[in-house]
Every structure is written in structure tokens, then in C-alpha cells.
Scaffold this motif. Structure first.
Motif, PDB file in Angstrom:
ATOM      1  N   VAL A  64       0.834  -1.208   0.000  1.00  0.00           N
ATOM      2  CA  VAL A  64       0.000   0.000   0.000  1.00  0.00           C
ATOM      3  C   VAL A  64       0.868   1.259   0.000  1.00  0.00           C
ATOM      4  O   VAL A  64       0.612   2.211  -0.742  1.00  0.00           O
ATOM      5  N   MET A  65       1.919   1.260   0.823  1.00  0.00           N
ATOM      6  CA  MET A  65       2.796   2.419   0.864  1.00  0.00           C
ATOM      7  C   MET A  65       3.552   2.580  -0.449  1.00  0.00           C
ATOM      8  O   MET A  65       3.745   3.706  -0.932  1.00  0.00           O
ATOM      9  N   VAL A  66       3.979   1.479  -1.055  1.00  0.00           N
ATOM     10  CA  VAL A  66       4.664   1.545  -2.344  1.00  0.00           C
ATOM     11  C   VAL A  66       3.741   2.138  -3.405  1.00  0.00           C
ATOM     12  O   VAL A  66       4.168   2.952  -4.232  1.00  0.00           O
ATOM     13  N   MET A  67       2.461   1.762  -3.381  1.00  0.00           N
ATOM     14  CA  MET A  67       1.518   2.329  -4.350  1.00  0.00           C
ATOM     15  C   MET A  67       1.334   3.827  -4.128  1.00  0.00           C
ATOM     16  O   MET A  67       1.222   4.594  -5.093  1.00  0.00           O
ATOM     17  N   VAL A  97      -6.230   5.365 -16.702  1.00  0.00           N
ATOM     18  CA  VAL A  97      -6.058   3.908 -16.792  1.00  0.00           C
ATOM     19  C   VAL A  97      -4.586   3.536 -16.739  1.00  0.00           C
ATOM     20  O   VAL A  97      -4.176   2.609 -16.020  1.00  0.00           O
ATOM     21  N   ASP A  98      -3.759   4.267 -17.488  1.00  0.00           N
ATOM     22  CA  ASP A  98      -2.324   3.986 -17.508  1.00  0.00           C
ATOM     23  C   ASP A  98      -1.709   4.182 -16.124  1.00  0.00           C
ATOM     24  O   ASP A  98      -0.899   3.361 -15.677  1.00  0.00           O
ATOM     25  N   GLU A  99      -2.099   5.250 -15.469  1.00  0.00           N
ATOM     26  CA  GLU A  99      -1.554   5.532 -14.147  1.00  0.00           C
ATOM     27  C   GLU A  99      -1.978   4.464 -13.141  1.00  0.00           C
ATOM     28  O   GLU A  99      -1.178   4.033 -12.310  1.00  0.00           O
ATOM     29  N   MET A 100      -3.233   4.020 -13.226  1.00  0.00           N
ATOM     30  CA  MET A 100      -3.713   2.979 -12.323  1.00  0.00           C
ATOM     31  C   MET A 100      -2.958   1.667 -12.550  1.00  0.00           C
ATOM     32  O   MET A 100      -2.598   0.972 -11.591  1.00  0.00           O
ATOM     33  N   VAL A 101      -2.743   1.320 -13.810  1.00  0.00           N
ATOM     34  CA  VAL A 101      -2.010   0.083 -14.127  1.00  0.00           C
ATOM     35  C   VAL A 101      -0.588   0.163 -13.586  1.00  0.00           C
ATOM     36  O   VAL A 101      -0.085  -0.796 -12.983  1.00  0.00           O
ATOM     37  N   PHE A 102       0.065   1.297 -13.787  1.00  0.00           N
ATOM     38  CA  PHE A 102       1.439   1.477 -13.309  1.00  0.00           C
ATOM     39  C   PHE A 102       1.509   1.353 -11.792  1.00  0.00           C
ATOM     40  O   PHE A 102       2.369   0.651 -11.246  1.00  0.00           O
ATOM     41  N   ILE A 103       0.590   2.013 -11.099  1.00  0.00           N
ATOM     42  CA  ILE A 103       0.584   2.007  -9.632  1.00  0.00           C
ATOM     43  C   ILE A 103       0.262   0.622  -9.081  1.00  0.00           C
ATOM     44  O   ILE A 103       0.942   0.120  -8.179  1.00  0.00           O
ATOM     45  N   LEU A 104      -0.773  -0.023  -9.628  1.00  0.00           N
ATOM     46  CA  LEU A 104      -1.176  -1.342  -9.143  1.00  0.00           C
ATOM     47  C   LEU A 104      -0.124  -2.409  -9.425  1.00  0.00           C
ATOM     48  O   LEU A 104       0.116  -3.287  -8.587  1.00  0.00           O
ATOM     49  N   SER A 105       0.513  -2.329 -10.587  1.00  0.00           N
ATOM     50  CA  SER A 105       1.540  -3.327 -10.913  1.00  0.00           C
ATOM     51  C   SER A 105       2.768  -3.161 -10.029  1.00  0.00           C
ATOM     52  O   SER A 105       3.410  -4.153  -9.652  1.00  0.00           O
ATOM     53  N   ALA A 106       3.097  -1.928  -9.661  1.00  0.00           N
ATOM     54  CA  ALA A 106       4.212  -1.700  -8.729  1.00  0.00           C
ATOM     55  C   ALA A 106       3.881  -2.300  -7.371  1.00  0.00           C
ATOM     56  O   ALA A 106       4.723  -2.949  -6.729  1.00  0.00           O
ATOM     57  N   GLY A 107       2.639  -2.118  -6.932  1.00  0.00           N
ATOM     58  CA  GLY A 107       2.221  -2.669  -5.644  1.00  0.00           C
ATOM     59  C   GLY A 107       2.163  -4.184  -5.648  1.00  0.00           C
ATOM     60  O   GLY A 107       2.624  -4.840  -4.697  1.00  0.00           O
ATOM     61  N   THR A 108       1.625  -4.783  -6.712  1.00  0.00           N
ATOM     62  CA  THR A 108       1.506  -6.238  -6.758  1.00  0.00           C
ATOM     63  C   THR A 108       2.859  -6.912  -6.915  1.00  0.00           C
ATOM     64  O   THR A 108       3.100  -7.982  -6.332  1.00  0.00           O
ATOM     65  N   GLY A 109       3.756  -6.311  -7.688  1.00  0.00           N
ATOM     66  CA  GLY A 109       5.100  -6.865  -7.827  1.00  0.00           C
ATOM     67  C   GLY A 109       5.843  -6.876  -6.506  1.00  0.00           C
ATOM     68  O   GLY A 109       6.528  -7.847  -6.157  1.00  0.00           O
ATOM     69  N   THR A 110       5.685  -5.782  -5.753  1.00  0.00           N
ATOM     70  CA  THR A 110       6.309  -5.697  -4.430  1.00  0.00           C
ATOM     71  C   THR A 110       5.683  -6.702  -3.466  1.00  0.00           C
ATOM     72  O   THR A 110       6.389  -7.383  -2.717  1.00  0.00           O
ATOM     73  N   PHE A 111       4.350  -6.802  -3.505  1.00  0.00           N
ATOM     74  CA  PHE A 111       3.662  -7.713  -2.588  1.00  0.00           C
ATOM     75  C   PHE A 111       4.046  -9.174  -2.847  1.00  0.00           C
ATOM     76  O   PHE A 111       4.186  -9.961  -1.896  1.00  0.00           O
ATOM     77  N   LEU A 112       4.232  -9.541  -4.125  1.00  0.00           N
ATOM     78  CA  LEU A 112       4.611 -10.918  -4.426  1.00  0.00           C
ATOM     79  C   LEU A 112       5.928 -11.288  -3.768  1.00  0.00           C
ATOM     80  O   LEU A 112       6.082 -12.397  -3.231  1.00  0.00           O
ATOM     81  N   VAL A 113       6.886 -10.350  -3.785  1.00  0.00           N
ATOM     82  CA  VAL A 113       8.167 -10.612  -3.126  1.00  0.00           C
ATOM     83  C   VAL A 113       7.964 -10.800  -1.629  1.00  0.00           C
ATOM     84  O   VAL A 113       8.524 -11.729  -1.025  1.00  0.00           O
ATOM     85  N   MET A 114       7.180  -9.915  -1.006  1.00  0.00           N
ATOM     86  CA  MET A 114       6.914 -10.054   0.428  1.00  0.00           C
ATOM     87  C   MET A 114       6.274 -11.413   0.723  1.00  0.00           C
ATOM     88  O   MET A 114       6.633 -12.099   1.691  1.00  0.00           O
ATOM     89  N   TYR A 115       5.342 -11.808  -0.115  1.00  0.00           N
ATOM     90  CA  TYR A 115       4.635 -13.078   0.054  1.00  0.00           C
ATOM     91  C   TYR A 115       5.609 -14.258  -0.026  1.00  0.00           C
ATOM     92  O   TYR A 115       5.551 -15.183   0.794  1.00  0.00           O
ATOM     93  N   LEU A 116       6.506 -14.215  -1.008  1.00  0.00           N
ATOM     94  CA  LEU A 116       7.473 -15.301  -1.164  1.00  0.00           C
ATOM     95  C   LEU A 116       8.419 -15.381   0.031  1.00  0.00           C
ATOM     96  O   LEU A 116       8.774 -16.481   0.484  1.00  0.00           O
ATOM     97  N   TYR A 117       8.838 -14.230   0.539  1.00  0.00           N
ATOM     98  CA  TYR A 117       9.709 -14.230   1.717  1.00  0.00           C
ATOM     99  C   TYR A 117       8.981 -14.784   2.937  1.00  0.00           C
ATOM    100  O   TYR A 117       9.577 -15.501   3.749  1.00  0.00           O
ATOM    101  N   VAL A 118       7.707 -14.447   3.073  1.00  0.00           N
ATOM    102  CA  VAL A 118       6.931 -14.930   4.208  1.00  0.00           C
ATOM    103  C   VAL A 118       6.879 -16.459   4.229  1.00  0.00           C
ATOM    104  O   VAL A 118       7.044 -17.094   5.272  1.00  0.00           O
ATOM    105  N   PHE A 119       6.705 -17.083   3.066  1.00  0.00           N
ATOM    106  CA  PHE A 119       6.480 -18.517   3.011  1.00  0.00           C
ATOM    107  C   PHE A 119       7.741 -19.350   2.765  1.00  0.00           C
ATOM    108  O   PHE A 119       7.771 -20.530   3.085  1.00  0.00           O
ATOM    109  N   TYR A 120       8.781 -18.735   2.198  1.00  0.00           N
ATOM    110  CA  TYR A 120       9.939 -19.552   1.819  1.00  0.00           C
ATOM    111  C   TYR A 120      11.264 -19.083   2.415  1.00  0.00           C
ATOM    112  O   TYR A 120      12.307 -19.634   2.108  1.00  0.00           O
TER     113      TYR A 120
END
Length: 209
Positions: free
Chosen positions: A50-53, A149-172
Motif C-alpha cells: 500500500v505504501m509503495v503504491m 487507466v495507464d496511471e492505475m495500471v502502473f501504480i497497481l503493478s508496482a504494488g503487486t510486484g512488491t507484494f509478491l516478493v513479500m509473500y514469497l519471503y513470508v512462506f519460503y
């Protein structure tokens, strides 16, 4: 719609690579998971995302202002050279100094996981210039238009890319420590190479404008 898919994938990949090397945020995500359980680790990651977005939104505003004031673009390009060069050397040296061993999360004060994620992400000062430069580069390449639309895609993709890393660290994070060390070293080399590519593109733009 094609440019939106390219924008999403490029931003998602850049966010993932930027967040992948062991650091303050992802190590604390793993620590929170160990101390409070996986669900709290995920909540911590959500706070970071959320903060990254929010920071990415600020980055878009900065990049948009610069695109509408061409008199400052030349100065921006020269500044980008300095930033990309610094980051390239920084990640390369970090990779050289990374030993192939496990990364241990340091103990810290117990706080609300989401709030802690927000706070730690907020003090990561490189996020805004990183995404601002990335946004300007994507705009120059033609697949980032300053529409909602472009700005939303850019912001959401930055947030989801960051979250995926956090998720992987949490589990692995706690598995196969030797591979974590190699991953840390290789990720920093990849980031250094990415900065070199961005630096080269910026120099080419300056040369042909």
C-alpha cells in the motif's frame, strides 16, 4: 490495450526485481511471519504494498509534471544518469560483498503488522526517484500515457510486484539458506545490469535529442 499489458508486465518485473534482494522490508516480512505467524507476515506485506503504491502515485505526479515542462527534461536526463550510475555501482558492490549464506532477520519491537509495513516502506527513500525515473522512461518508450487507466495500471503493478516478493519471503524465507545467499548475490547483479540498461537508454536518448 496492448500497451497496458506491456506497461503492467514491465512495471511488475521492475518492482519484483527491486524488492527481491534481502533488505529491510522483505527480511522484516519473514521475521513477522516467524514471530507472529504467516497471516501477520502477509498483512505486513500488504502494508508495504500500500505504501509503495502511494509512493508510486507521487512518482507519477512528478514524472507527469516533468513531461509537461520540457525545459526541465534535459536536467532530469542528466540527473537520471547520476542516479542510474550510482544505483548500478551500488548494486554491483552489494553483490560483490554478499556472502553465500543465510540472511537472519533481526528482532524488533512488536507492532501492528500492517502499520509496521507502512512505516518501514515509507522510510525507503529510493522508491520515489526509482519509479519516477521508470515512469519517465516508459513514457518516452510510448507505452505509458498519462491517462487515468495507464496511471492505475502502473501504480497497481508496482504494488503487486512488491507484494509478491513479500509473500514469497513470508512462506519460503526459512528454507535452504545457502540458496538464499546465492539468490541475494544474483539478484543484486541483475539489478546492477538493469541499471546499466537504463543508463544506456538514457545516454542514447540524450545523444539523439
Amino acid at each position: 490495450m496492448t500497451h497496458l499489458l506491456i506497461l503492467f508486465l514491465a512495471t511488475f518485473g521492475a518492482a519484483f526485481l527491486a524488492s527481491a534482494p534481502p533488505g529491510l522490508l522483505n527480511v522484516n516480512a519473514a521475521k513477522t511471519s516467524v514471530e507472529k505467524g504467516k497471516s501477520n507476515g502477509v498483512i505486513f506485506g500488504m502494508g508495504v504494498a500500500v505504501m509503495v503504491m502511494l509512493q508510486t502515485y507521487i512518482s507519477v505526479r512528478i514524472a507527469k509534471y516533468l513531461s509537461r515542462n520540457p525545459e526541465v527534461v534535459d536536467g532530469l536526463m542528466q540527473f537520471a544518469i547520476v542516479v542510474f550510475t550510482f544505483l548500478m555501482v551500488f548494486f554491483f558492490l552489494k553483490a560483490r560483498n554478499t556472502k553465500v549464506k543465510g540472511v537472519t532477520a533481526e528482532k524488533g519491537a512488536k507492532r501492528n503488522s500492517f502499520t509496521k509495513g507502512l512505516f518501514l516502506a515509507a522510510i525507503n527513500i529510493l522508491t520515489i526517484p526509482y519509479y519516477s525515473g521508470l515512469n519517465s522512461l516508459f513514457h518516452a518508450q510510448g507505452f505509458m500515457n498519462y491517462e487515468i487507466v495507464d496511471e492505475m495500471v502502473f501504480i497497481l503493478s508496482a504494488g503487486t510486484g512488491t507484494f509478491l516478493v513479500m509473500y514469497l519471503y513470508v512462506f519460503y524465507f526459512n528454507r535452504k539458506s545457502s540458496k538464499r545467499g546465492r539468490f541475494a548475490k544474483n539478484s543484486n547483479y541483475i539489478l546492477s545490469a538493469l541499471m546499466l540498461v537504463l543508463l544506456t537508454i538514457t545516454l542514447i536518448r540524450i545523444a539523439y535529442t
